[in-house]
Design an enzyme around this catalytic site. Structure first.
Site, PDB file in Angstrom:
ATOM      1  N   ASN A 114      34.244  55.552  38.572  1.00  0.00           N
ATOM      2  CA  ASN A 114      34.068  54.149  38.932  1.00  0.00           C
ATOM      3  C   ASN A 114      33.817  53.253  37.718  1.00  0.00           C
ATOM      4  O   ASN A 114      34.115  52.063  37.759  1.00  0.00           O
ATOM      5  CB  ASN A 114      32.889  54.032  39.912  1.00  0.00           C
ATOM      6  CG  ASN A 114      32.427  52.607  40.091  1.00  0.00           C
ATOM      7  OD1 ASN A 114      33.078  51.802  40.753  1.00  0.00           O
ATOM      8  ND2 ASN A 114      31.292  52.270  39.489  1.00  0.00           N
ATOM      9  N   PHE A 119      36.875  41.308  31.146  1.00  0.00           N
ATOM     10  CA  PHE A 119      36.426  40.053  30.558  1.00  0.00           C
ATOM     11  C   PHE A 119      36.654  38.928  31.570  1.00  0.00           C
ATOM     12  O   PHE A 119      37.602  38.973  32.355  1.00  0.00           O
ATOM     13  CB  PHE A 119      37.220  39.734  29.286  1.00  0.00           C
ATOM     14  CG  PHE A 119      36.814  40.549  28.089  1.00  0.00           C
ATOM     15  CD1 PHE A 119      36.003  40.012  27.105  1.00  0.00           C
ATOM     16  CD2 PHE A 119      37.258  41.867  27.939  1.00  0.00           C
ATOM     17  CE1 PHE A 119      35.628  40.763  25.988  1.00  0.00           C
ATOM     18  CE2 PHE A 119      36.902  42.616  26.835  1.00  0.00           C
ATOM     19  CZ  PHE A 119      36.082  42.069  25.858  1.00  0.00           C
ATOM     20  N   LYS A 120      35.806  37.924  31.556  1.00  0.00           N
ATOM     21  CA  LYS A 120      36.026  36.735  32.372  1.00  0.00           C
ATOM     22  C   LYS A 120      37.285  36.023  31.875  1.00  0.00           C
ATOM     23  O   LYS A 120      37.615  36.066  30.683  1.00  0.00           O
ATOM     24  CB  LYS A 120      34.837  35.773  32.278  1.00  0.00           C
ATOM     25  CG  LYS A 120      33.490  36.383  32.657  1.00  0.00           C
ATOM     26  CD  LYS A 120      33.382  36.658  34.143  1.00  0.00           C
ATOM     27  CE  LYS A 120      31.975  37.145  34.505  1.00  0.00           C
ATOM     28  NZ  LYS A 120      31.865  37.527  35.922  1.00  0.00           N
ATOM     29  N   GLN A 130      40.096  42.160  23.344  1.00  0.00           N
ATOM     30  CA  GLN A 130      39.849  42.443  24.760  1.00  0.00           C
ATOM     31  C   GLN A 130      40.590  43.705  25.195  1.00  0.00           C
ATOM     32  O   GLN A 130      40.025  44.553  25.893  1.00  0.00           O
ATOM     33  CB  GLN A 130      40.309  41.262  25.629  1.00  0.00           C
ATOM     34  CG  GLN A 130      39.464  40.017  25.504  1.00  0.00           C
ATOM     35  CD  GLN A 130      39.736  39.018  26.613  1.00  0.00           C
ATOM     36  OE1 GLN A 130      40.166  39.380  27.702  1.00  0.00           O
ATOM     37  NE2 GLN A 130      39.465  37.744  26.341  1.00  0.00           N
ATOM     38  N   SER A 164      42.919  49.198  40.816  1.00  0.00           N
ATOM     39  CA  SER A 164      42.925  47.809  41.275  1.00  0.00           C
ATOM     40  C   SER A 164      44.317  47.441  41.754  1.00  0.00           C
ATOM     41  O   SER A 164      45.320  47.957  41.248  1.00  0.00           O
ATOM     42  CB  SER A 164      42.514  46.880  40.129  1.00  0.00           C
ATOM     43  OG  SER A 164      42.747  45.529  40.453  1.00  0.00           O
ATOM     44  N   ALA A 217      45.318  42.590  29.993  1.00  0.00           N
ATOM     45  CA  ALA A 217      44.952  43.944  29.569  1.00  0.00           C
ATOM     46  C   ALA A 217      44.326  44.743  30.702  1.00  0.00           C
ATOM     47  O   ALA A 217      44.532  45.961  30.804  1.00  0.00           O
ATOM     48  CB  ALA A 217      43.997  43.869  28.377  1.00  0.00           C
ATOM     49  N   TYR A 218      43.559  44.077  31.563  1.00  0.00           N
ATOM     50  CA  TYR A 218      42.925  44.777  32.685  1.00  0.00           C
ATOM     51  C   TYR A 218      43.991  45.420  33.575  1.00  0.00           C
ATOM     52  O   TYR A 218      43.842  46.573  34.003  1.00  0.00           O
ATOM     53  CB  TYR A 218      42.062  43.809  33.489  1.00  0.00           C
ATOM     54  CG  TYR A 218      41.280  44.458  34.603  1.00  0.00           C
ATOM     55  CD1 TYR A 218      40.071  45.104  34.340  1.00  0.00           C
ATOM     56  CD2 TYR A 218      41.740  44.435  35.916  1.00  0.00           C
ATOM     57  CE1 TYR A 218      39.347  45.705  35.360  1.00  0.00           C
ATOM     58  CE2 TYR A 218      41.026  45.028  36.936  1.00  0.00           C
ATOM     59  CZ  TYR A 218      39.835  45.663  36.660  1.00  0.00           C
ATOM     60  OH  TYR A 218      39.127  46.265  37.669  1.00  0.00           O
ATOM     61  N   LYS A 222      44.563  49.498  34.392  1.00  0.00           N
ATOM     62  CA  LYS A 222      44.556  50.053  35.746  1.00  0.00           C
ATOM     63  C   LYS A 222      45.910  50.666  36.121  1.00  0.00           C
ATOM     64  O   LYS A 222      45.964  51.581  36.956  1.00  0.00           O
ATOM     65  CB  LYS A 222      44.127  48.987  36.755  1.00  0.00           C
ATOM     66  CG  LYS A 222      42.663  48.557  36.579  1.00  0.00           C
ATOM     67  CD  LYS A 222      41.686  49.735  36.679  1.00  0.00           C
ATOM     68  CE  LYS A 222      40.237  49.289  36.708  1.00  0.00           C
ATOM     69  NZ  LYS A 222      39.289  50.414  36.842  1.00  0.00           N
ATOM     70  N   VAL A 255      35.509  42.303  44.949  1.00  0.00           N
ATOM     71  CA  VAL A 255      34.134  42.547  45.387  1.00  0.00           C
ATOM     72  C   VAL A 255      33.158  41.705  44.563  1.00  0.00           C
ATOM     73  O   VAL A 255      33.322  41.547  43.352  1.00  0.00           O
ATOM     74  CB  VAL A 255      33.787  44.053  45.252  1.00  0.00           C
ATOM     75  CG1 VAL A 255      32.336  44.316  45.624  1.00  0.00           C
ATOM     76  CG2 VAL A 255      34.730  44.885  46.124  1.00  0.00           C
TER      77      VAL A 255
END
Length: 301
Positions: A114, A119-120, A130, A164, A217-218, A222, A255
């Protein structure tokens, strides 16, 4: 028979150095391990497992103080999780935890990877920096966990990797060549690692978009987690065909957490529903396996 659960081997030889460890094992107890579980979705997963899983459930966290505080929180609710320090960005921490669970329980029955970071959208940190931070934790840390924990997942075990829906979004934004490789059933772990490293190199040069990568990048991290889950599922089916181990990636949804913000529609408890569902697939279940799952439903990849 009782059980142990770890969210985030081999039998011990009776050498002098490990005799004391062997004598304190609890091989009949099942265990679940959840990484990054001192707060947010991870803590909600542990809470649900404590109520539904017949075994030991471990909160793990980088920070011992925060992990022990999380244990106290659940103790106050009448639940009895255990704690072990684990930083998925620290290979020695992973190896130490793996040795602990192998020595005490002889293996792991449930592993939920998990731990993750993001980053925001408004963060001014350069994209290449990042990308390095995000992939180091989300992909490479998860891969290191799998390298050291998958060999000791017991027959009938369950591995759940938190991914995700942004992996699906990001995949569609990749070049046709990258999409083909990420969807291929013959992609190897080494090839996947090479692609993730290529993205990092391109991101640091500011050339990722022209080389067919999405501008997030996120999402790429994923994609890596989802494809890694599929690779590991195929490998286990081939190498341990009679052990009934199921490996899946899943999206918990958007979430309300420190990472996702307070405007998200789902509570951490709602985000835990699909990961817990996959972790507790009944004995003898053969599917889902090697799939990407959201809201307890297999999603197209």
């Amino acid at each position: 028979m009782s059980s142990n659960l770890i969210i985030s081997g081999s039998t011990c030889g009776f050498t002098h150095s490990c005799l004391s460890l062997c004598l304190c094992t609890d091989m009949s107890t099942k265990v679940a391990v959840v990484t990054g579980s001192n707060k947010g979705i991870g803590l909600a997963i542990v809470r649900a497992l404590c109520k539904q899983f017949d075994g030991d459930v471990y909160i793990t966290a980088r920070d011992v103080g925060r992990g022990e505080e999380a244990v106290k929180t659940l103790n106050s609710e009448g639940l009895k999780p255990k704690f072990h320090q684990l930083d998925i960005n620290d290979l020695n921490s992973i190896k130490t935890a793996a040795a602990f669970f192998k020595g005490k329980y002889g293996g792991v029955d449930i592993l939920i990877n998990n731990a993750g970071t993001a980053f925001k959208a408004s963060d001014p940190t350069p994209f290449g920096v990042q990308a390095e931070v995000i992939l180091t934790t989300n992909f490479f840390g998860t891969r290191d966990m799998s390298t050291h924990f998958l060999p000791m997942i017991r027959a009938g075990g369950r591995v759940v990797n938190i991914s995700s829906m942004l992996s699906v979004t990001g995949l569609k934004q990749c070049s046709p060549e990258l999409q083909q490789r990420f969807r291929s059933e013959d992609i190897t772990e080494d090839e996947l690692v090479g692609l993730m490293r290529r993205f990092l190199d391109d991101a640091k040069k500011g050339e990722h978009k022209q080389h067919g990568w999405p501008d997030m990048a996120y999402s790429v991290s994923k994609i890596g987690v989802t494809v890694l889950s599929m690779i590991h599922a195929r490998r286990l089916s081939k190498e341990r065909p009679n052990d009934g181990i199921l490996v899946n990636a899943c999206c918990p949804g958007w979430v309300r957490t420190d990472m996702a913000g307070d405007k998200a529609p789902k509570s951490p408890e709602e985000g835990a529903i699909t990961p817990v569902y996959l972790a507790l697939l009944p004995p003898g279940a053969t599917e889902p396996h090697g799939k990407f799952v959201s809201d307890k439903q297999v999603q197209p990849w």
